[in-house]
Write a protein that holds these residues in place. Structure first.
Motif, PDB file in Angstrom:
ATOM      1  N   GLU A 232       0.829  -1.205   0.000  1.00 46.77           N
ATOM      2  CA  GLU A 232       0.000   0.000   0.000  1.00 46.77           C
ATOM      3  C   GLU A 232       0.864   1.256   0.000  1.00 46.77           C
ATOM      4  O   GLU A 232       0.615   2.196  -0.770  1.00 46.77           O
ATOM      5  N   LEU A 233       1.875   1.289   0.843  1.00 42.69           N
ATOM      6  CA  LEU A 233       2.745   2.457   0.917  1.00 42.69           C
ATOM      7  C   LEU A 233       3.429   2.712  -0.422  1.00 42.69           C
ATOM      8  O   LEU A 233       3.459   3.840  -0.926  1.00 42.69           O
ATOM      9  N   THR A 234       3.961   1.650  -1.023  1.00 39.61           N
ATOM     10  CA  THR A 234       4.665   1.781  -2.298  1.00 39.61           C
ATOM     11  C   THR A 234       3.726   2.229  -3.406  1.00 39.61           C
ATOM     12  O   THR A 234       4.060   3.093  -4.232  1.00 39.61           O
ATOM     13  N   ALA A 235       2.527   1.654  -3.438  1.00 40.70           N
ATOM     14  CA  ALA A 235       1.571   1.975  -4.496  1.00 40.70           C
ATOM     15  C   ALA A 235       1.045   3.401  -4.387  1.00 40.70           C
ATOM     16  O   ALA A 235       0.655   4.000  -5.394  1.00 40.70           O
ATOM     17  N   LEU A 236       1.024   3.968  -3.186  1.00 42.34           N
ATOM     18  CA  LEU A 236       0.502   5.318  -2.993  1.00 42.34           C
ATOM     19  C   LEU A 236       1.499   6.405  -3.376  1.00 42.34           C
ATOM     20  O   LEU A 236       1.131   7.574  -3.509  1.00 42.34           O
ATOM     21  N   PRO A 238       2.976   7.411  -6.172  1.00 40.35           N
ATOM     22  CA  PRO A 238       2.651   8.318  -7.287  1.00 40.35           C
ATOM     23  C   PRO A 238       1.531   9.299  -6.945  1.00 40.35           C
ATOM     24  O   PRO A 238       1.557  10.454  -7.387  1.00 40.35           O
ATOM     25  N   ALA A 239       0.542   8.871  -6.172  1.00 41.02           N
ATOM     26  CA  ALA A 239      -0.559   9.765  -5.803  1.00 41.02           C
ATOM     27  C   ALA A 239      -0.065  10.898  -4.913  1.00 41.02           C
ATOM     28  O   ALA A 239      -0.482  12.055  -5.058  1.00 41.02           O
ATOM     29  N   VAL A 240       0.845  10.591  -3.992  1.00 39.06           N
ATOM     30  CA  VAL A 240       1.373  11.623  -3.095  1.00 39.06           C
ATOM     31  C   VAL A 240       2.224  12.617  -3.877  1.00 39.06           C
ATOM     32  O   VAL A 240       2.151  13.829  -3.660  1.00 39.06           O
ATOM     33  N   ARG A 241       3.024  12.119  -4.806  1.00 38.06           N
ATOM     34  CA  ARG A 241       3.870  13.009  -5.605  1.00 38.06           C
ATOM     35  C   ARG A 241       3.037  13.990  -6.429  1.00 38.06           C
ATOM     36  O   ARG A 241       3.478  15.115  -6.709  1.00 38.06           O
ATOM     37  N   ARG A 242       1.827  13.575  -6.825  1.00 37.12           N
ATOM     38  CA  ARG A 242       0.967  14.457  -7.634  1.00 37.12           C
ATOM     39  C   ARG A 242      -0.056  15.202  -6.790  1.00 37.12           C
ATOM     40  O   ARG A 242      -0.937  15.857  -7.328  1.00 37.12           O
ATOM     41  N   ASP A 243       0.052  15.062  -5.477  1.00 39.67           N
ATOM     42  CA  ASP A 243      -0.841  15.777  -4.564  1.00 39.67           C
ATOM     43  C   ASP A 243      -2.300  15.423  -4.831  1.00 39.67           C
ATOM     44  O   ASP A 243      -3.183  16.289  -4.786  1.00 39.67           O
ATOM     45  N   LEU A 244      -2.579  14.149  -5.106  1.00 40.08           N
ATOM     46  CA  LEU A 244      -3.950  13.716  -5.341  1.00 40.08           C
ATOM     47  C   LEU A 244      -4.709  13.645  -4.021  1.00 40.08           C
ATOM     48  O   LEU A 244      -4.120  13.387  -2.963  1.00 40.08           O
ATOM     49  N   PRO A 245      -6.020  13.859  -4.057  1.00 35.88           N
ATOM     50  CA  PRO A 245      -6.806  13.859  -2.811  1.00 35.88           C
ATOM     51  C   PRO A 245      -6.633  12.572  -2.018  1.00 35.88           C
ATOM     52  O   PRO A 245      -6.686  11.473  -2.589  1.00 35.88           O
ATOM     53  N   ASP A 246      -6.410  12.702  -0.744  1.00 33.05           N
ATOM     54  CA  ASP A 246      -6.325  11.606   0.218  1.00 33.05           C
ATOM     55  C   ASP A 246      -5.053  10.771   0.092  1.00 33.05           C
ATOM     56  O   ASP A 246      -4.856   9.818   0.838  1.00 33.05           O
ATOM     57  N   GLY A 247      -4.176  11.105  -0.860  1.00 35.00           N
ATOM     58  CA  GLY A 247      -2.961  10.307  -1.035  1.00 35.00           C
ATOM     59  C   GLY A 247      -2.049  10.383   0.179  1.00 35.00           C
ATOM     60  O   GLY A 247      -1.568   9.357   0.678  1.00 35.00           O
ATOM     61  N   VAL A 248      -1.802  11.602   0.655  1.00 35.72           N
ATOM     62  CA  VAL A 248      -0.923  11.776   1.810  1.00 35.72           C
ATOM     63  C   VAL A 248      -1.515  11.086   3.031  1.00 35.72           C
ATOM     64  O   VAL A 248      -0.806  10.402   3.787  1.00 35.72           O
ATOM     65  N   HIS A 249      -2.805  11.261   3.231  1.00 42.39           N
ATOM     66  CA  HIS A 249      -3.462  10.644   4.388  1.00 42.39           C
ATOM     67  C   HIS A 249      -3.306   9.129   4.372  1.00 42.39           C
ATOM     68  O   HIS A 249      -2.941   8.516   5.385  1.00 42.39           O
ATOM     69  N   ARG A 250      -3.561   8.511   3.234  1.00 43.88           N
ATOM     70  CA  ARG A 250      -3.498   7.048   3.149  1.00 43.88           C
ATOM     71  C   ARG A 250      -2.068   6.540   3.322  1.00 43.88           C
ATOM     72  O   ARG A 250      -1.844   5.503   3.954  1.00 43.88           O
ATOM     73  N   MET A 251      -1.075   7.269   2.791  1.00 46.97           N
ATOM     74  CA  MET A 251       0.307   6.839   2.978  1.00 46.97           C
ATOM     75  C   MET A 251       0.702   6.971   4.444  1.00 46.97           C
ATOM     76  O   MET A 251       1.405   6.106   4.994  1.00 46.97           O
ATOM     77  N   VAL A 253      -1.282   6.727   7.000  1.00 46.38           N
ATOM     78  CA  VAL A 253      -1.933   5.629   7.718  1.00 46.38           C
ATOM     79  C   VAL A 253      -1.158   4.329   7.521  1.00 46.38           C
ATOM     80  O   VAL A 253      -0.995   3.538   8.462  1.00 46.38           O
ATOM     81  N   ALA A 254      -0.665   4.082   6.307  1.00 51.08           N
ATOM     82  CA  ALA A 254       0.142   2.881   6.074  1.00 51.08           C
ATOM     83  C   ALA A 254       1.391   2.891   6.944  1.00 51.08           C
ATOM     84  O   ALA A 254       1.785   1.854   7.504  1.00 51.08           O
ATOM     85  N   CYS A 255       2.021   4.062   7.079  1.00 48.60           N
ATOM     86  CA  CYS A 255       3.186   4.175   7.971  1.00 48.60           C
ATOM     87  C   CYS A 255       2.801   3.827   9.404  1.00 48.60           C
ATOM     88  O   CYS A 255       3.524   3.104  10.104  1.00 48.60           O
ATOM     89  N   ARG A 256       1.671   4.355   9.856  1.00 45.29           N
ATOM     90  CA  ARG A 256       1.235   4.093  11.229  1.00 45.29           C
ATOM     91  C   ARG A 256       0.943   2.612  11.435  1.00 45.29           C
ATOM     92  O   ARG A 256       1.280   2.038  12.475  1.00 45.29           O
ATOM     93  N   ARG A 257       0.261   2.017  10.490  1.00 40.02           N
ATOM     94  CA  ARG A 257      -0.071   0.593  10.627  1.00 40.02           C
ATOM     95  C   ARG A 257       1.196  -0.255  10.699  1.00 40.02           C
ATOM     96  O   ARG A 257       1.284  -1.195  11.483  1.00 40.02           O
ATOM     97  N   LEU A 258       2.167   0.072   9.868  1.00 34.90           N
ATOM     98  CA  LEU A 258       3.424  -0.680   9.885  1.00 34.90           C
ATOM     99  C   LEU A 258       4.145  -0.492  11.225  1.00 34.90           C
ATOM    100  O   LEU A 258       4.599  -1.466  11.840  1.00 34.90           O
ATOM    101  N   ARG A 259       4.251   0.747  11.668  1.00 34.22           N
ATOM    102  CA  ARG A 259       4.921   1.013  12.947  1.00 34.22           C
ATOM    103  C   ARG A 259       4.222   0.297  14.090  1.00 34.22           C
ATOM    104  O   ARG A 259       4.866  -0.304  14.965  1.00 34.22           O
ATOM    105  N   SER A 260       2.905   0.370  14.089  1.00 35.32           N
ATOM    106  CA  SER A 260       2.142  -0.242  15.172  1.00 35.32           C
ATOM    107  C   SER A 260       2.303  -1.751  15.171  1.00 35.32           C
ATOM    108  O   SER A 260       2.479  -2.368  16.226  1.00 35.32           O
ATOM    109  N   CYS A 261       2.251  -2.358  13.989  1.00 33.53           N
ATOM    110  CA  CYS A 261       2.411  -3.812  13.907  1.00 33.53           C
ATOM    111  C   CYS A 261       3.785  -4.234  14.429  1.00 33.53           C
ATOM    112  O   CYS A 261       3.903  -5.197  15.202  1.00 33.53           O
TER     113      CYS A 261
END
Length: 509
Positions: A232-236, A238-251, A253-261
């Motif tokens: 998920e982090l890797t796939a997101l 391109p969306a973050v680089r283009r400032d697409l809606p919700d891209g930063v938020h979802r990436m 969250v993926a960081c948080r989920r990984l850290r928490s796990c």
């Protein structure tokens, strides 16, 4: 300048009679007529790394001439039959904008031509009663040539692609008609995938976990979750680089989920290996945090402002909000882009890949999931309960707000630990996770109100200093204070439900 669109298509193996074996699609759903176009001659050279990392991630990058859309095309998977196609003008080399969008997959490795695919395409347009094109049906005669070894392949394929705005159900209706004529889905999801297979250049595919992981063990569940979040982090990216809606938020969250796990399941994975990875994930989440916080504030304050009656909006409020947003947004976006362009970020992606490929398993990774995973979830719950008790004891004010924010973070860790354990522990851990989420939502709304108050105070001070009325900003500040108080009043009930001992009893046995 690049452009993007979502394409939804399905590929089929035509019958031996080719176009003559196709049914008449007139009358299928809203299709009122079928018109022929073409033929077109298309010539595409696909680029990838030496070890075909893009193909292994179902990503394609090509330079195509011929047809109406000559140029560079990057296709990113979206799930199901859909992909996002990002286009750039024709040039000799891979455009830098597209190189950036695949950097999370290539990790900076050189892109080189790997396959050339030439096609003769015969088009049919499926139109509605008004003549609008609903879908394109193409029959392609394909010749593929490996550019790294001389292998060749030839085949025919049929493709049905929805036009923009057409309903996805049309694909099902067309497929039903095709199947009756003996036309079946293609085995390969793309021309490139088939060309690589038939010319002997298939990619290695995604890395797999170590063979030491026993199916149904705690280690298997933890690694399955980690693989999902790393993907998920890797796939997101391109969306973050283009400032697409919700891209930063979802990436984030993926960081948080990984850290928490990695934190919750230290009994499964050796923290001497995972703690440095957690530290780097925290760094990345921090770099993304400013952009996400700005996004949330902009939406929250803008919505509140739109809901105000006009006679309560005094002064150039909308203009000041735009200036504030542009100024803060530019800074946070620059910080995010710099983080994704850094060598540190690429090293983190490599470390995550290594973690799931060769996991540092501990002895309990092979134990009984009911015991190991339940203990991890309950340990996070105990931390959450301690922070909630501490927060509820604080008097109203900044100290209570800060304590509630810490409790919110702990609630998330319970949720994420429960997500990892859900496939193993089922309904009991699912119920606990839902109750923790309910508390987290209240705490999140409270925290958003607290942060919004700080921002509104700053806007009011800036407005006053410029000789503008600060009335509207003060009004919004007061409303956010009321929202914060309302959330605090809801909290005790939600916390009683989440702290019910009956929820945890099944996990203690």
């Amino acid at each position: 300048m690049s452009q993007s669109k979502c394409e939804t298509e399905r590929k089929y193996e035509p019958t031996s009679s080719g176009a003559g074996g196709l049914p008449d699609l007139t009358g299928v759903g809203p299709v009122a007529s079928v018109t022929a176009a073409g033929p077109e001659e298309l010539d595409a050279v696909y680029h990838d790394t030496a070890d075909l990392r893009l193909a292994g991630a179902s990503v394609t990058l090509r330079r195509r001439t011929g047809g109406a859309d000559a140029g560079w095309h990057l296709k990113l998977p979206l799930g199901g039959d859909s992909r996002e196609e990002v286009r750039a003008p024709l040039s000799d080399d891979v455009p830098e904008a597209l190189r950036e969008l695949v950097r999370s997959r290539t990790r900076g490795a050189p892109l080189r031509p790997v396959v050339r695919i030439r096609s003769i395409r015969h088009l049919r347009h499926l139109r509605d009663a008004g003549g609008t094109v609903l879908a394109e049906l193409s029959i392609d005669e394909v010749r593929a040539e490996s550019l790294r070894g001389g292998g060749h392949a030839e085949w025919s394929e049929l493709e049905v692609e929805l036009a923009d705005g057409a309903r996805a159900g049309l694909l099902d209706a067309v497929e039903k008609k095709l199947r009756k004529k003996g036309v079946r889905r293609a085995d390969s999801p793309s021309k490139l995938a088939r060309a690589l297979r038939e010319t002997g250049l298939e990619p290695e595919g995604a890395p797999h976990a170590s063979a030491e992981v026993t199916p149904g063990s705690p280690g298997s569940y933890v690694l399955a979750y980690l693989r999902e979040q790393v993907g998920e982090l890797t796939a997101l990216d391109p969306a973050v680089r283009r400032d697409l809606p919700d891209g930063v938020h979802r990436m984030r969250v993926a960081c948080r989920r990984l850290r928490s796990c990695l934190r919750s399941y230290r009994s499964v994975l050796d923290r001497r290996v995972t703690d440095p990875v957690r530290a780097e994930l925290r760094w990345l989440a921090g770099e993304l945090g400013g952009a996400r916080d700005q996004e949330v504030l902009r939406e929250r304050i803008g919505t509140a402002l739109d809901e105000l009656p006009g006679d309560l909006v005094l002064g150039p409020v909308a203009a000041r909000l735009r200036v504030w947003d542009v100024s803060g947004g530019d800074q946070t976006r620059t910080r995010t882009r710099e983080a994704l362009a850094s060598a540190r970020y690429l090293r983190l992606l490599d470390a995550l890949d290594a973690l799931v490929r060769q996991p540092p398993l501990r002895a309990k990774a092979g134990g009984k999931p009911g015991r190991v995973m339940a203990r991890a979830v309950l340990k996070e719950y105990d931390r959450f309960a301690a922070r909630m008790d501490r927060a509820m004891e604080q008097p109203p004010g900044q100290s209570r707000d800060a304590a509630l924010h810490q409790a919110r973070k702990a609630a998330k860790k319970v949720r994420y630990a429960a997500e990892v354990a859900r496939p193993a522990l089922g309904k009991p851990v699912t119920r606990l996770g839902k109750r923790a989420k309910a508390v987290q939502k209240i705490l999140g709304d409270h925290q958003d109100a607290v942060v919004a108050q700080d921002a509104l105070r700053g806007l009011a001070v800036a407005a006053h200093g410029s000789g503008e009325s600060a009335f509207t900003w003060g009004l919004l500040h007061g409303r956010e204070g009321a929202k914060s108080q309302a959330r605090q009043e809801e909290l005790p009930s939600a916390w009683r439900a989440a702290s019910d001992p009956a929820l945890r009893a099944p996990l203690r046995h």
